[in-house]
Design a protein around this motif. Structure first.
Motif, PDB file in Angstrom:
ATOM      1  N   ASN A   2       0.849  -1.193   0.000  1.00 21.00           N
ATOM      2  CA  ASN A   2       0.000   0.000   0.000  1.00 21.00           C
ATOM      3  C   ASN A   2       0.888   1.247   0.000  1.00 21.00           C
ATOM      4  O   ASN A   2       1.716   1.359  -0.917  1.00 21.00           O
ATOM      5  CB  ASN A   2      -1.133  -0.048   1.016  1.00 21.00           C
ATOM      6  CG  ASN A   2      -0.799  -0.347   2.439  1.00 21.00           C
ATOM      7  OD1 ASN A   2      -0.496  -1.472   2.774  1.00 21.00           O
ATOM      8  ND2 ASN A   2      -0.845   0.646   3.300  1.00 21.00           N
ATOM      9  N   ASP A   3       0.749   2.148   0.949  1.00 20.59           N
ATOM     10  CA  ASP A   3       1.335   3.495   0.833  1.00 20.59           C
ATOM     11  C   ASP A   3       2.798   3.551   0.396  1.00 20.59           C
ATOM     12  O   ASP A   3       3.621   2.789   0.914  1.00 20.59           O
ATOM     13  CB  ASP A   3       1.314   4.197   2.203  1.00 20.59           C
ATOM     14  CG  ASP A   3       0.005   4.098   2.920  1.00 20.59           C
ATOM     15  OD1 ASP A   3      -0.951   3.531   2.375  1.00 20.59           O
ATOM     16  OD2 ASP A   3      -0.058   4.585   4.059  1.00 20.59           O
ATOM     17  N   GLN A  19       4.602   0.359   2.111  1.00 25.23           N
ATOM     18  CA  GLN A  19       3.938  -0.544   3.055  1.00 25.23           C
ATOM     19  C   GLN A  19       3.811  -1.909   2.391  1.00 25.23           C
ATOM     20  O   GLN A  19       3.244  -2.025   1.296  1.00 25.23           O
ATOM     21  CB  GLN A  19       2.554   0.002   3.408  1.00 25.23           C
ATOM     22  CG  GLN A  19       2.607   1.219   4.292  1.00 25.23           C
ATOM     23  CD  GLN A  19       3.033   0.847   5.715  1.00 25.23           C
ATOM     24  OE1 GLN A  19       2.238   0.373   6.509  1.00 25.23           O
ATOM     25  NE2 GLN A  19       4.303   1.076   6.048  1.00 25.23           N
ATOM     26  N   TRP A  27      -3.460  -7.051   3.375  1.00 24.72           N
ATOM     27  CA  TRP A  27      -2.783  -6.247   4.387  1.00 24.72           C
ATOM     28  C   TRP A  27      -2.489  -7.108   5.619  1.00 24.72           C
ATOM     29  O   TRP A  27      -3.295  -7.959   5.990  1.00 24.72           O
ATOM     30  CB  TRP A  27      -3.698  -5.060   4.742  1.00 24.72           C
ATOM     31  CG  TRP A  27      -3.065  -4.048   5.611  1.00 24.72           C
ATOM     32  CD1 TRP A  27      -2.319  -2.976   5.213  1.00 24.72           C
ATOM     33  CD2 TRP A  27      -3.129  -3.997   7.037  1.00 24.72           C
ATOM     34  NE1 TRP A  27      -1.909  -2.276   6.309  1.00 24.72           N
ATOM     35  CE2 TRP A  27      -2.394  -2.876   7.440  1.00 24.72           C
ATOM     36  CE3 TRP A  27      -3.720  -4.797   8.021  1.00 24.72           C
ATOM     37  CZ2 TRP A  27      -2.249  -2.519   8.777  1.00 24.72           C
ATOM     38  CZ3 TRP A  27      -3.575  -4.444   9.352  1.00 24.72           C
ATOM     39  CH2 TRP A  27      -2.851  -3.313   9.721  1.00 24.72           C
ATOM     40  N   PHE A  59       4.484   1.060  10.266  1.00 24.23           N
ATOM     41  CA  PHE A  59       3.506   1.786   9.463  1.00 24.23           C
ATOM     42  C   PHE A  59       4.193   2.922   8.700  1.00 24.23           C
ATOM     43  O   PHE A  59       5.398   3.103   8.775  1.00 24.23           O
ATOM     44  CB  PHE A  59       2.392   2.328  10.372  1.00 24.23           C
ATOM     45  CG  PHE A  59       1.246   1.359  10.602  1.00 24.23           C
ATOM     46  CD1 PHE A  59       1.406  -0.009  10.419  1.00 24.23           C
ATOM     47  CD2 PHE A  59      -0.001   1.825  11.011  1.00 24.23           C
ATOM     48  CE1 PHE A  59       0.353  -0.892  10.622  1.00 24.23           C
ATOM     49  CE2 PHE A  59      -1.056   0.951  11.221  1.00 24.23           C
ATOM     50  CZ  PHE A  59      -0.888  -0.397  11.028  1.00 24.23           C
ATOM     51  N   SER A  60       3.375   3.728   8.034  1.00 23.07           N
ATOM     52  CA  SER A  60       3.911   4.722   7.092  1.00 23.07           C
ATOM     53  C   SER A  60       4.757   5.801   7.744  1.00 23.07           C
ATOM     54  O   SER A  60       4.598   6.116   8.935  1.00 23.07           O
ATOM     55  CB  SER A  60       2.761   5.381   6.325  1.00 23.07           C
ATOM     56  OG  SER A  60       2.268   4.460   5.383  1.00 23.07           O
ATOM     57  N   ARG A 131      -0.229   8.931  13.631  1.00 22.03           N
ATOM     58  CA  ARG A 131       0.685   8.221  12.730  1.00 22.03           C
ATOM     59  C   ARG A 131       1.102   8.994  11.473  1.00 22.03           C
ATOM     60  O   ARG A 131       0.618  10.063  11.188  1.00 22.03           O
ATOM     61  CB  ARG A 131       0.047   6.907  12.303  1.00 22.03           C
ATOM     62  CG  ARG A 131      -1.290   7.011  11.586  1.00 22.03           C
ATOM     63  CD  ARG A 131      -1.723   5.601  11.176  1.00 22.03           C
ATOM     64  NE  ARG A 131      -2.987   5.568  10.483  1.00 22.03           N
ATOM     65  CZ  ARG A 131      -4.160   5.301  11.060  1.00 22.03           C
ATOM     66  NH1 ARG A 131      -4.222   5.081  12.370  1.00 22.03           N
ATOM     67  NH2 ARG A 131      -5.258   5.279  10.338  1.00 22.03           N
ATOM     68  N   ASP A 132       2.001   8.350  10.731  1.00 21.15           N
ATOM     69  CA  ASP A 132       2.455   8.759   9.400  1.00 21.15           C
ATOM     70  C   ASP A 132       3.281  10.050   9.422  1.00 21.15           C
ATOM     71  O   ASP A 132       2.931  11.048   8.774  1.00 21.15           O
ATOM     72  CB  ASP A 132       1.264   8.898   8.431  1.00 21.15           C
ATOM     73  CG  ASP A 132       0.378   7.657   8.412  1.00 21.15           C
ATOM     74  OD1 ASP A 132       0.866   6.586   8.825  1.00 21.15           O
ATOM     75  OD2 ASP A 132      -0.790   7.754   7.994  1.00 21.15           O
ATOM     76  N   GLU A 184      -5.024  10.730   7.560  1.00 19.21           N
ATOM     77  CA  GLU A 184      -3.808   9.918   7.441  1.00 19.21           C
ATOM     78  C   GLU A 184      -2.813  10.606   6.512  1.00 19.21           C
ATOM     79  O   GLU A 184      -3.173  11.501   5.750  1.00 19.21           O
ATOM     80  CB  GLU A 184      -4.134   8.544   6.822  1.00 19.21           C
ATOM     81  CG  GLU A 184      -5.166   7.748   7.567  1.00 19.21           C
ATOM     82  CD  GLU A 184      -5.406   6.360   6.957  1.00 19.21           C
ATOM     83  OE1 GLU A 184      -5.408   5.398   7.716  1.00 19.21           O
ATOM     84  OE2 GLU A 184      -5.590   6.241   5.725  1.00 19.21           O
ATOM     85  N   TYR A 254      -4.100   7.432  -3.560  1.00 17.29           N
ATOM     86  CA  TYR A 254      -4.129   7.559  -2.103  1.00 17.29           C
ATOM     87  C   TYR A 254      -2.726   7.572  -1.507  1.00 17.29           C
ATOM     88  O   TYR A 254      -1.756   7.100  -2.108  1.00 17.29           O
ATOM     89  CB  TYR A 254      -4.956   6.403  -1.506  1.00 17.29           C
ATOM     90  CG  TYR A 254      -5.363   6.724  -0.089  1.00 17.29           C
ATOM     91  CD1 TYR A 254      -6.119   7.859   0.181  1.00 17.29           C
ATOM     92  CD2 TYR A 254      -4.957   5.930   0.973  1.00 17.29           C
ATOM     93  CE1 TYR A 254      -6.464   8.191   1.477  1.00 17.29           C
ATOM     94  CE2 TYR A 254      -5.310   6.258   2.280  1.00 17.29           C
ATOM     95  CZ  TYR A 254      -6.057   7.388   2.520  1.00 17.29           C
ATOM     96  OH  TYR A 254      -6.403   7.727   3.801  1.00 17.29           O
ATOM     97  N   TRP A 275      -8.997   1.765  -0.400  1.00 18.22           N
ATOM     98  CA  TRP A 275      -9.193   0.812   0.709  1.00 18.22           C
ATOM     99  C   TRP A 275     -10.541   0.102   0.634  1.00 18.22           C
ATOM    100  O   TRP A 275     -10.750  -0.909   1.278  1.00 18.22           O
ATOM    101  CB  TRP A 275      -9.044   1.520   2.063  1.00 18.22           C
ATOM    102  CG  TRP A 275      -7.608   1.653   2.478  1.00 18.22           C
ATOM    103  CD1 TRP A 275      -6.934   2.801   2.775  1.00 18.22           C
ATOM    104  CD2 TRP A 275      -6.659   0.593   2.645  1.00 18.22           C
ATOM    105  NE1 TRP A 275      -5.627   2.524   3.101  1.00 18.22           N
ATOM    106  CE2 TRP A 275      -5.441   1.171   3.032  1.00 18.22           C
ATOM    107  CE3 TRP A 275      -6.716  -0.797   2.501  1.00 18.22           C
ATOM    108  CZ2 TRP A 275      -4.287   0.414   3.286  1.00 18.22           C
ATOM    109  CZ3 TRP A 275      -5.570  -1.550   2.743  1.00 18.22           C
ATOM    110  CH2 TRP A 275      -4.377  -0.943   3.140  1.00 18.22           C
TER     111      TRP A 275
HETATM  112  C1  FRU Z   1      -2.942   4.618   4.917  1.00 24.80           C
HETATM  113  C2  FRU Z   1      -2.570   3.830   6.176  1.00 24.80           C
HETATM  114  C3  FRU Z   1      -1.662   4.666   7.053  1.00 24.80           C
HETATM  115  C4  FRU Z   1      -0.939   3.609   7.846  1.00 24.80           C
HETATM  116  C5  FRU Z   1      -0.752   2.523   6.811  1.00 24.80           C
HETATM  117  C6  FRU Z   1      -0.781   1.136   7.369  1.00 24.80           C
HETATM  118  O1  FRU Z   1      -3.206   3.840   3.817  1.00 24.80           O
HETATM  119  O2  FRU Z   1      -3.732   3.426   6.864  1.00 24.80           O
HETATM  120  O3  FRU Z   1      -2.328   5.599   7.859  1.00 24.80           O
HETATM  121  O4  FRU Z   1       0.283   4.072   8.361  1.00 24.80           O
HETATM  122  O5  FRU Z   1      -1.796   2.677   5.872  1.00 24.80           O
HETATM  123  O6  FRU Z   1      -0.464   0.198   6.378  1.00 24.80           O
END
Ligand code: FRU
Length: 474
Positions: A2-3, A19, A27, A59-60, A131-132, A184, A254, A275
């Motif tokens: 993902n991200d 990710q 996931w 995580f991100s 986060r992030d 996020e 995204y 998502w």
């Molecule tokens: C966004 C997210 C982030 C998080 C990550 C987890 O897509 O939900 O906020 O850090 O993915 O995989």
């Protein structure tokens, strides 16, 4: 995947972490996958950079160059730092978790990574969703800034040494779009305003914010942005608090992040997915992909200063072979007009049209009417609609996949449509040079060829011409 994470340019290489769950196509416990490129188009996979440890899953987050070794981790040399969120589940209930910000460093151009001994650098707070981290240098105040998603706000922290962080301010309440989902993946950077005339501001700050998918929001996850001022402590929104500006009007764009350390250019990439269906869309031993890299600027428009996006020039250079010219033609009444009968699946193209006031024209840009852009001309502007249907009925995996939605509008009746088509994705930029709209959607269906048709649904239009470039067997 993902991200996109940890985007940084260092010693001739663009790093793209992401990710990643290495053991499944859904996931799960997040790692940071890693790829590098010297031209933003051809990528080489490297071993996993970060794996879950006692602090939790990775995580991100973002990466920067510690040029002057302010952390003391690099023996006086420049080195790479990654800031990421540790996600720790506290009981058998996966919803019982806490999040903190951790640091990792690399002394060998990103080839091996070490988790910092005194993690976390920013412990869990009262916010469950915390986060992030996106870290950058703020030259005017000579400090490092961290933008962090906290609940439905972005919080800003500052630091002198990248290890100790002080809370500065919060932005978000009452501004832009809010759903039941936390905000996020923030990013914040200053951009020049293109063609700024005397008396106009020459630059503004852009704050990018992702919003995840929730049942109260049929669009699924999407990316909004704010334009304003950032003084090193506070972000002030230039637009009315109710304005919602979408970075891309498609369903699949995204967790946008920009590369750090690319002076004079602001390059971003996004995860091409949503998502709403990311964990159960068709897969072929892998799931998830990135958009093409885009270069950003700002432009003053009739509705204030807005983002302008171009596909990075390196990608234009990489798709060099087999040019086709699309001849002009008049589309004088309701009917189907063939624009190009054979569209290679890996191609970029450009069409320029003028619409008579009140006309409606539907452009099919991939196989059949699989992905369709409809242009609806008013007296002085053109509204855009986007439709995604299935090919061979392959939409049953999710009710939200087939879609039909408004995708903004552009001033004037002359419209330029630029598209970038890959086997399973389509990125469209409308009016790239003036007031721009971007629409990105994936198909999850491997397309080998397609065609472009224009259907005049009402009124008439003129095709002023265009071109397509397909890549050499890419
Ligand atoms: C966004 C997210 C982030 C998080 C990550 C987890 O897509 O939900 O906020 O850090 O993915 O995989």
């Amino acid at each position: 995947m993902n991200d996109p994470n940890g985007l940084v340019y260092f010693e001739g290489e663009y790093h793209l972490f992401y990710q990643y769950h290495p053991h499944d196509t859904v996931w799960g416990p997040m790692h940071w996958g890693h790829a590098i490129s010297t031209d933003l188009c051809h990528w080489e996979h490297l071993p996993i950079a970060l794996a879950p440890d006692a602090q939790g899953a990775c995580f991100s987050g973002s990466a920067i160059v510690d040029e002057y070794d302010v952390t003391g981790l690099f023996n006086g040399q420049p080195g790479l730092l990654a800031f990421y969120t540790c996600h720790r589940v506290l009981s058998d209930d996966p919803e019982d978790y806490e999040q903190s910000q951790c640091l990792a460093y690399s002394r060998d151009k990103g080839r091996t990574w070490h988790q910092y001994a005194n993690n976390p650098v920013l412990p869990a707070s009262g916010f469950k969703d915390f986060r992030d981290p996106k870290v950058f240098w703020h030259a005017a105040t000579q400090r490092w800034v961290m933008a962090l998603a906290c609940g439905q706000e972005i919080h800003f922290y500052t630091s002198d040494n990248l290890l100790d962080w002080q809370f500065a301010s919060a932005f978000g309440e009452g501004h832009g779009a809010h759903t039941q989902h936390p905000w996020e993946c923030p990013d914040l950077f200053e951009l020049p305003v293109e063609d700024a005339k005397n008396g106009q501001v020459a630059s503004r700050w852009v704050l990018i914010v992702g919003i995840g998918a929730t049942p109260d929001n049929a669009f699924g996850s999407f990316t909004q942005y704010f334009v304003g001022e950032f003084d090193g402590q506070h972000f002030t929104n230039d637009h009315s608090p109710d304005d919602v500006m979408m970075m891309d009007e498609g369903r699949d764009f995204y967790a946008v992040q920009s590369w750090s350390n690319t002076p004079g250019r602001r390059l971003v990439v996004a995860w091409l997915n949503n998502w709403q269906y990311a964990n159960h869309a068709p897969e072929a031993g892998w799931r998830g992909m990135m958009s093409l890299p885009r270069e950003l600027t700002l432009r003053a428009t009739s509705s204030g200063i807005q983002l302008c996006q171009r596909i990075a020039s390196e990608c234009h250079e990489a798709l060099t072979a087999v040019p086709h010219t699309i001849p002009p033609q008049a589309m004088l009444g309701v009917g189907q007009y063939s624009v190009l009968t054979s569209l290679p699946s890996v191609s970029r193209g450009l069409l320029e049209l003028t619409l008579a006031a009140g006309s409606r024209v539907a452009l099919s840009l991939q196989q059949g009417d699989h992905q369709q852009l409809t242009l609806e001309a008013g007296e002085e502007d053109v509204a855009l609609r986007y439709t995604r249907n299935g090919v061979n009925g392959q939409v049953a995996f999710d009710d939200h996949f087939a879609c039909d939605h408004a995708a903004g509008s552009v001033d004037g009746l002359r419209v330029t449509v630029e598209w970038w088509c890959d086997h399973g994705s389509l990125e469209i930029l409308v009016n790239g040079d003036t007031q721009q709209r971007a629409i990105s959607q994936v198909s999850f269906i491997s397309l080998t060829t397609g065609s472009i048709d224009a259907r005049v649904l009402e009124g008439s239009a003129g095709l002023l011409g265009g071109s397509v470039v397909s890549s050499k067997g890419a």
